[in-house]
Design a protein around this motif. Sequence first.
Motif, mmCIF file in Angstrom:
data_model
loop_
_atom_site.group_PDB
_atom_site.id
_atom_site.type_symbol
_atom_site.label_atom_id
_atom_site.label_comp_id
_atom_site.label_asym_id
_atom_site.label_seq_id
_atom_site.Cartn_x
_atom_site.Cartn_y
_atom_site.Cartn_z
ATOM 1 N N VAL A 1 0.836 -1.193 0.000
ATOM 2 C CA VAL A 1 0.000 0.000 0.000
ATOM 3 C C VAL A 1 0.877 1.253 0.000
ATOM 4 O O VAL A 1 0.541 2.248 -0.643
ATOM 5 N N ARG A 2 2.004 1.197 0.700
ATOM 6 C CA ARG A 2 2.931 2.343 0.711
ATOM 7 C C ARG A 2 3.449 2.635 -0.689
ATOM 8 O O ARG A 2 3.507 3.793 -1.111
ATOM 9 N N LEU A 3 3.819 1.591 -1.416
ATOM 10 C CA LEU A 3 4.319 1.775 -2.778
ATOM 11 C C LEU A 3 3.225 2.319 -3.696
ATOM 12 O O LEU A 3 3.472 3.226 -4.498
ATOM 13 N N LEU A 4 2.016 1.774 -3.571
ATOM 14 C CA LEU A 4 0.888 2.272 -4.362
ATOM 15 C C LEU A 4 0.586 3.721 -4.004
ATOM 16 O O LEU A 4 0.379 4.563 -4.893
ATOM 17 N N ALA A 5 0.577 4.040 -2.729
ATOM 18 C CA ALA A 5 0.301 5.406 -2.283
ATOM 19 C C ALA A 5 1.366 6.376 -2.793
ATOM 20 O O ALA A 5 1.039 7.495 -3.225
ATOM 21 N N LEU A 6 2.601 5.961 -2.758
ATOM 22 C CA LEU A 6 3.681 6.811 -3.263
ATOM 23 C C LEU A 6 3.521 7.066 -4.752
ATOM 24 O O LEU A 6 3.679 8.199 -5.223
ATOM 25 N N ALA A 7 3.178 6.022 -5.503
ATOM 26 C CA ALA A 7 2.982 6.180 -6.948
ATOM 27 C C ALA A 7 1.795 7.105 -7.245
ATOM 28 O O ALA A 7 1.882 7.989 -8.109
ATOM 29 N N ILE A 8 0.704 6.934 -6.532
ATOM 30 C CA ILE A 8 -0.488 7.769 -6.744
ATOM 31 C C ILE A 8 -0.189 9.213 -6.370
ATOM 32 O O ILE A 8 -0.536 10.145 -7.103
ATOM 33 N N ALA A 9 0.446 9.437 -5.240
ATOM 34 C CA ALA A 9 0.753 10.800 -4.803
ATOM 35 C C ALA A 9 1.728 11.471 -5.771
ATOM 36 O O ALA A 9 1.547 12.644 -6.122
ATOM 37 N N ALA A 10 2.735 10.745 -6.214
ATOM 38 C CA ALA A 10 3.699 11.324 -7.164
ATOM 39 C C ALA A 10 3.020 11.672 -8.475
ATOM 40 O O ALA A 10 3.258 12.740 -9.048
ATOM 41 N N TYR A 11 2.145 10.799 -8.953
ATOM 42 C CA TYR A 11 1.446 11.066 -10.212
ATOM 43 C C TYR A 11 0.480 12.237 -10.066
ATOM 44 O O TYR A 11 0.389 13.085 -10.954
ATOM 45 N N ALA A 12 -0.217 12.292 -8.934
ATOM 46 C CA ALA A 12 -1.189 13.369 -8.718
ATOM 47 C C ALA A 12 -0.512 14.729 -8.602
ATOM 48 O O ALA A 12 -1.052 15.737 -9.055
ATOM 49 N N MET A 13 0.673 14.771 -8.021
ATOM 50 C CA MET A 13 1.355 16.045 -7.795
ATOM 51 C C MET A 13 2.334 16.405 -8.907
ATOM 52 O O MET A 13 2.840 17.511 -8.947
ATOM 53 N N ILE B 1 -10.403 10.552 -13.592
ATOM 54 C CA ILE B 1 -10.739 9.166 -13.260
ATOM 55 C C ILE B 1 -9.607 8.438 -12.534
ATOM 56 O O ILE B 1 -9.811 7.887 -11.450
ATOM 57 N N LEU B 2 -8.410 8.430 -13.106
ATOM 58 C CA LEU B 2 -7.323 7.622 -12.545
ATOM 59 C C LEU B 2 -6.882 8.075 -11.156
ATOM 60 O O LEU B 2 -6.710 7.244 -10.254
ATOM 61 N N VAL B 3 -6.675 9.365 -10.986
ATOM 62 C CA VAL B 3 -6.196 9.862 -9.685
ATOM 63 C C VAL B 3 -7.219 9.607 -8.580
ATOM 64 O O VAL B 3 -6.872 9.036 -7.534
ATOM 65 N N PRO B 4 -8.511 9.978 -8.764
ATOM 66 C CA PRO B 4 -9.472 9.686 -7.691
ATOM 67 C C PRO B 4 -9.635 8.196 -7.405
ATOM 68 O O PRO B 4 -9.758 7.805 -6.240
ATOM 69 N N LEU B 5 -9.618 7.358 -8.445
ATOM 70 C CA LEU B 5 -9.726 5.920 -8.206
ATOM 71 C C LEU B 5 -8.517 5.395 -7.429
ATOM 72 O O LEU B 5 -8.655 4.551 -6.543
ATOM 73 N N GLY B 6 -7.339 5.882 -7.765
ATOM 74 C CA GLY B 6 -6.141 5.490 -7.025
ATOM 75 C C GLY B 6 -6.200 5.936 -5.573
ATOM 76 O O GLY B 6 -5.831 5.188 -4.664
ATOM 77 N N ILE B 7 -6.690 7.152 -5.355
ATOM 78 C CA ILE B 7 -6.816 7.669 -3.992
ATOM 79 C C ILE B 7 -7.800 6.819 -3.194
ATOM 80 O O ILE B 7 -7.522 6.433 -2.053
ATOM 81 N N VAL B 8 -8.945 6.494 -3.792
ATOM 82 C CA VAL B 8 -9.948 5.672 -3.114
ATOM 83 C C VAL B 8 -9.370 4.297 -2.790
ATOM 84 O O VAL B 8 -9.572 3.772 -1.683
ATOM 85 N N LEU B 9 -8.645 3.705 -3.717
ATOM 86 C CA LEU B 9 -8.040 2.390 -3.491
ATOM 87 C C LEU B 9 -7.060 2.428 -2.323
ATOM 88 O O LEU B 9 -7.091 1.562 -1.444
#
Length: 129
Positions: free
Chosen positions: A36-48, A68-76
């Motif tokens: 989850v840390r790796l996924l969260a890091l990828a989502i946060a880096a992509y979003a910012m 679509i992608l950023v909110p779905l990643g955040i929800v996940l």
Amino acid sequence: MSTVTFGRLRAAAKRIQHDALTVYFVARDSNTPIVVRLLALAIAAYAMSPIDLIPDFIPILGYLDDIILVPLGIVLVIKLTPSNVIEASRSKAAKVATKPISHVAAAVVIGTWLLCAAAFGYWVWEYGR
């Protein structure tokens, strides 16, 4: 576009920005599972990041990743993260969001991206022939 619709869109964008910051703090928390840390890091880096999977200048498709992608990643990430970590991360994000924005830091980030783009362009020019 009416001012009510524009206001709702602005509020939604602000919420996504706050959630992206929350996801960043989730990625930094040691109580978060490593996957989850790796996924969260990828989502946060992509979003910012100013670089998108689909460039924004492409009509309609360019904004789909942001919508679509950023909110779905955040929800996940939020669904997979323990609730105590989410609460702590949201409070950290709220504290950071109230701090003033640094225009100098923004200029440094933009300058770094431009320098990397110029170096890549030079590399392509010199070694791509």
